[in-house]
Design a protein around this motif. Structure first.
Motif, mmCIF file in Angstrom:
data_model
loop_
_atom_site.group_PDB
_atom_site.id
_atom_site.type_symbol
_atom_site.label_atom_id
_atom_site.label_comp_id
_atom_site.label_asym_id
_atom_site.label_seq_id
_atom_site.Cartn_x
_atom_site.Cartn_y
_atom_site.Cartn_z
ATOM 1 N N GLU A 8 12.177 17.313 69.223
ATOM 2 C CA GLU A 8 11.281 16.288 68.695
ATOM 3 C C GLU A 8 11.849 14.888 68.939
ATOM 4 O OE1 GLU A 8 12.265 18.891 67.069
ATOM 5 O OE2 GLU A 8 10.488 20.032 66.433
ATOM 6 N N CYS A 23 8.560 8.861 74.869
ATOM 7 C CA CYS A 23 7.213 8.296 74.800
ATOM 8 C C CYS A 23 7.281 6.777 74.962
ATOM 9 C CB CYS A 23 6.524 8.664 73.490
ATOM 10 S SG CYS A 23 7.150 7.761 72.054
ATOM 11 N N GLU A 62 2.771 7.410 66.112
ATOM 12 C CA GLU A 62 1.738 8.431 66.311
ATOM 13 C C GLU A 62 2.345 9.745 66.759
ATOM 14 O OE1 GLU A 62 -2.216 8.630 69.051
ATOM 15 O OE2 GLU A 62 -2.136 7.268 67.329
ATOM 16 N N THR A 63 3.324 9.698 67.678
ATOM 17 C CA THR A 63 3.993 10.919 68.144
ATOM 18 C C THR A 63 4.737 11.592 66.986
ATOM 19 O OG1 THR A 63 4.264 9.947 70.346
ATOM 20 C CG2 THR A 63 5.660 11.827 69.796
ATOM 21 N N GLU A 84 4.008 11.438 63.849
ATOM 22 C CA GLU A 84 3.008 12.056 62.974
ATOM 23 C C GLU A 84 2.532 13.381 63.541
ATOM 24 O OE1 GLU A 84 -1.225 10.840 60.819
ATOM 25 O OE2 GLU A 84 -0.667 9.898 62.722
ATOM 26 N N GLN A 85 2.358 13.433 64.871
ATOM 27 C CA GLN A 85 1.916 14.673 65.512
ATOM 28 C C GLN A 85 2.982 15.747 65.448
ATOM 29 O OE1 GLN A 85 1.009 13.147 69.387
ATOM 30 N NE2 GLN A 85 -1.022 12.325 68.791
ATOM 31 N N LEU A 86 4.264 15.325 65.569
ATOM 32 C CA LEU A 86 5.363 16.288 65.554
ATOM 33 C C LEU A 86 5.638 16.807 64.150
ATOM 34 C CD1 LEU A 86 7.854 14.489 67.983
ATOM 35 C CD2 LEU A 86 6.612 16.629 68.432
ATOM 36 N N SER A 112 4.304 15.204 60.248
ATOM 37 C CA SER A 112 3.094 15.076 59.427
ATOM 38 C C SER A 112 2.888 13.606 59.054
ATOM 39 C CB SER A 112 3.201 15.904 58.144
ATOM 40 O OG SER A 112 4.213 15.365 57.299
ATOM 41 N N ARG A 113 1.681 13.284 58.609
ATOM 42 C CA ARG A 113 1.393 11.916 58.147
ATOM 43 C C ARG A 113 2.245 11.585 56.920
ATOM 44 N NH1 ARG A 113 -1.318 7.240 59.919
ATOM 45 N NH2 ARG A 113 -2.012 6.045 58.103
ATOM 46 N N THR A 173 -0.117 3.864 63.319
ATOM 47 C CA THR A 173 -0.218 4.597 64.590
ATOM 48 C C THR A 173 -1.260 3.956 65.499
ATOM 49 O OG1 THR A 173 -1.961 6.079 63.807
ATOM 50 C CG2 THR A 173 0.319 6.734 63.340
ATOM 51 N N HIS A 213 -3.831 5.359 66.689
ATOM 52 C CA HIS A 213 -5.138 5.748 66.167
ATOM 53 C C HIS A 213 -5.551 4.833 65.006
ATOM 54 C CE1 HIS A 213 -8.485 8.336 65.156
ATOM 55 N NE2 HIS A 213 -8.056 8.383 63.887
#
Length: 618
Positions: A48, A55, A64-65, A67-69, A71-72, A157, A159
């Protein structure tokens, strides 16, 4: 610095909104965007962490990465942990707090530095649900990137930023409020980089929404190329000020602070919004309203700490004023207001009129409050303030004793081996306090009765030396003695008749002294020895005609119903009897001539050859 004076004037007119980025919080120890990105990566491990390092190296991409790896929730926890920290310094935020004209702050920061310095004087708005709470007189802090009190409001993020700049988001109530404020004010951007694409996009949105209503805005930052300065001024109406936060905020703060009283007098700001700032600076200006205008009537000190002042003035009394500045004089120094060039206290300018004068005087090194107690008397002066002055060289000492009825000063000049003692009795005190003043002076100076000053912090005594009277002239001692006797007599009179002399005696005439003497005799029922008596005698009485020929025994009753003294009426219910032996008429020739002319009620001056003429109340 170009444009700085223009910016300061707009701040004074309350036409500035502060728009704050991460660069403004760096000095306090808050992380920059780049550091926050690295801190997020630190909270990952293994593959991770590798993914995060590979990135795009921007904060929104890394967030954002992450969060994807994970959690929020973990992302926000890391973000809060790295942002909400014990701050090293809040000096520049506190300077902003002391600029009362800044009432709206917009920030993209997550930190709580503004909340720390403003405490209860700020309303934090970070979402539509909290918007109604901003309708108060507190400073409004619009946290457009959200607050950790509402995790859903955080923008971090890619998004999040996409949604943040979407048309539906732009026209929500919070943004509508901010756009409306921007239409009425100029924006001061601090802590941003104009190279940040999110900042540029933000300015594009403001330009699009404001159109022709957009005001001149200001951007503070170091080393922006001149071609970019021209571009931003043309495209976004942004005027550039080349400076760091550490340079510009103290300049703005100093100028605003300097004009706080002036701007209050000119109604640019309300006193309620600056009163706390005045208190922080140890002063309390006294304002007065008169026919719709505000005037400065005085300045009160609200702290035990020393206040720094600055006075620029014209004077020809160099030596005298020099001694005062050197701490070798305790005398006050008067400067005509027409000679004052500049005047401020703790950096706050004090406007002054050209009438009157400015008084500069030394301050005591110590002040005590207590009572003065006489050793051989029941007399006590309460609520006495004792001030001690010592020159810098230690060769001049002054003790000032002040109370409601009396001001007393000892000054000891060790260099000249001299002692000066002086006193004043205030003119604006009542009868009782004036009596107390002369009681004190009489016991101390005339009877040489020593006193002791007693307080919780200090006790010291006057030694009651025999030579104390030598500091005063014989005329002064006689004046004190007479005043003490008169006030003691008047006090006895008012107590007996249940009257009240409201004011101290300004003038004392011979007729007043006679009245006082008569009233005291009435109260004390004592017999008066009379040197001579002027009376009107009705010579229709054959007994009294004998006065014209030889000394005779005399007994005259005088009925006195009312005596008026110092505006008070005293009613008498006794008869004053005058009697004596060997009484004769001193003005005999005059009396005989008037009697021969047919007059009967004749003024006659009576004396006793044996000095046995007396008066008594019966």
């Amino acid at each position: 610095m170009t444009n700085i004076n223009e910016l300061i004037e707009k701040v004074r007119q309350q036409k500035i909104i502060l728009w704050v980025g991460a660069g403004f919080s760096l000095y306090a120890g808050a992380p920059s965007g780049n550091k926050l990105m690295k801190d997020i990566i630190k909270h990952s491990t293994g593959d991770e962490k590798t993914s995060l390092e590979e990135c795009t190296q921007t904060l929104d991409s890394v967030a954002e990465t992450f969060e994807q790896l994970y959690s929020r929730a973990k992302l926000l926890k890391v973000l809060e942990q790295e942002t909400i920290i014990p701050y090293q310094n809040v000096m520049y935020h506190n300077m902003i707090r002391q600029i009362p004209q800044i009432t709206n702050i917009v920030t993209t920061n997550y930190d709580t530095l503004f909340e720390t310095v403003y405490q209860d004087d700020i309303s934090v708005v970070y979402g539509n649900t909290l918007l109604p709470q901003s309708n108060n007189r507190k400073v409004k802090l619009y946290k457009i990137h959200g607050d950790f009190l509402d995790p859903q409001s955080i923008i971090i993020t890619k998004h999040d930023y996409t949604n943040f700049f979407s048309p539906s988001r732009i026209w929500n109530p919070l943004w509508s409020t901010i756009v409306s404020l921007c239409a009425q004010h100029s924006i001061l951007f601090i802590g941003y980089s104009l190279e940040d694409p999110n900042v540029v996009q933000l300015m594009d949105i403001l330009k699009e929404n404001l159109g022709n209503t957009q005001n001149i805005n200001y951007f503070i930052g170091p080393q922006l190329p001149s071609h970019k300065q021209r571009s931003y001024e043309k495209n976004y109406k942004i005027k550039y000020i080349e400076a760091t936060v550490e340079e510009i905020i103290p300049i703005i703060h100093k100028n605003i602070k300097r004009n706080l009283i002036t701007d209050t007098l000119q109604k640019k700001i309300e006193y309620s919004s600056v009163s706390k700032i005045f208190q922080d600076n140890g002063i309390d200006p006294v304002f007065e309203m008169n026919q719709g205008n505000i005037y400065l009537r005085g300045i009160k000190k609200t702290t035990e700490k020393s206040l720094k002042g600055k006075i620029v003035f014209n004077t020809t009394s160099d030596d005298y004023f020099s001694d005062l500045l050197k701490g070798e004089s305790f005398e006050s120094f008067n400067i005509s207001n027409s000679n004052v060039v500049e005047l401020d206290i703790n950096g706050i300018n004090l406007p002054y009129s050209y009438e009157g004068s400015l008084v500069i005087q030394a301050t005591p090194i110590k002040t005590y409050e207590g009572d003065l107690v006489f050793k051989n008397s029941e007399l006590i002066l309460n609520n006495v303030k004792c001030k001690i002055y010592i020159s810098r060289s230690g060769k001049l000492k002054k003790l000032s004793i002040e109370c409601k009825c009396l001001n007393l000063v000892y000054q000891n000049n060790i260099k000249e081996d001299s002692i000066k003692v002086s006193f004043t009795v205030p003119e604006d005190i009542n009868f009782i306090n004036t009596k107390m003043a002369f009681d004190f002076l009489y016991h101390w100076i005339c009877e040489k009765n020593p006193w002791t000053f007693q307080s919780t912090d200090k006790t010291f005594s006057d030694d009651g030396e025999e030579g104390i009277g030598s500091h005063f002239s014989s005329e002064t001692i006689e004046w004190i003695t007479n005043a003490h006797q008169v006030y003691s007599a008047l006090f006895a009179i008012q107590m007996h008749f249940h009257k009240c002399f409201r004011n101290p005696i300004q003038c004392l005439y011979k007729s007043d002294i006679n009245k006082i003497h008569v009233l005291l005799s009435y109260i004390e029922n004592k017999t008066d020895n009379i040197t001579k008596l002027t009376a009107r005698v009705d010579f229709m009485d054959n007994f009294k005609i004998n006065l014209l020929y030889a000394p005779i025994p005399l007994n005259i009753d005088q009925q006195c119903n009312t005596i008026i003294l110092f505006g008070e009426e005293f009613r008498i219910n006794k008869t004053y009897t005058i009697y004596g032996d060997d009484v004769y008429a001193e003005n005999l020739d005059e009396v005989i001539e008037l009697y021969k002319q047919g007059q009967h009620n004749i003024p006659i001056v009576l004396k006793s050859k044996s000095n046995n003429l007396k008066g008594e109340w019966k």
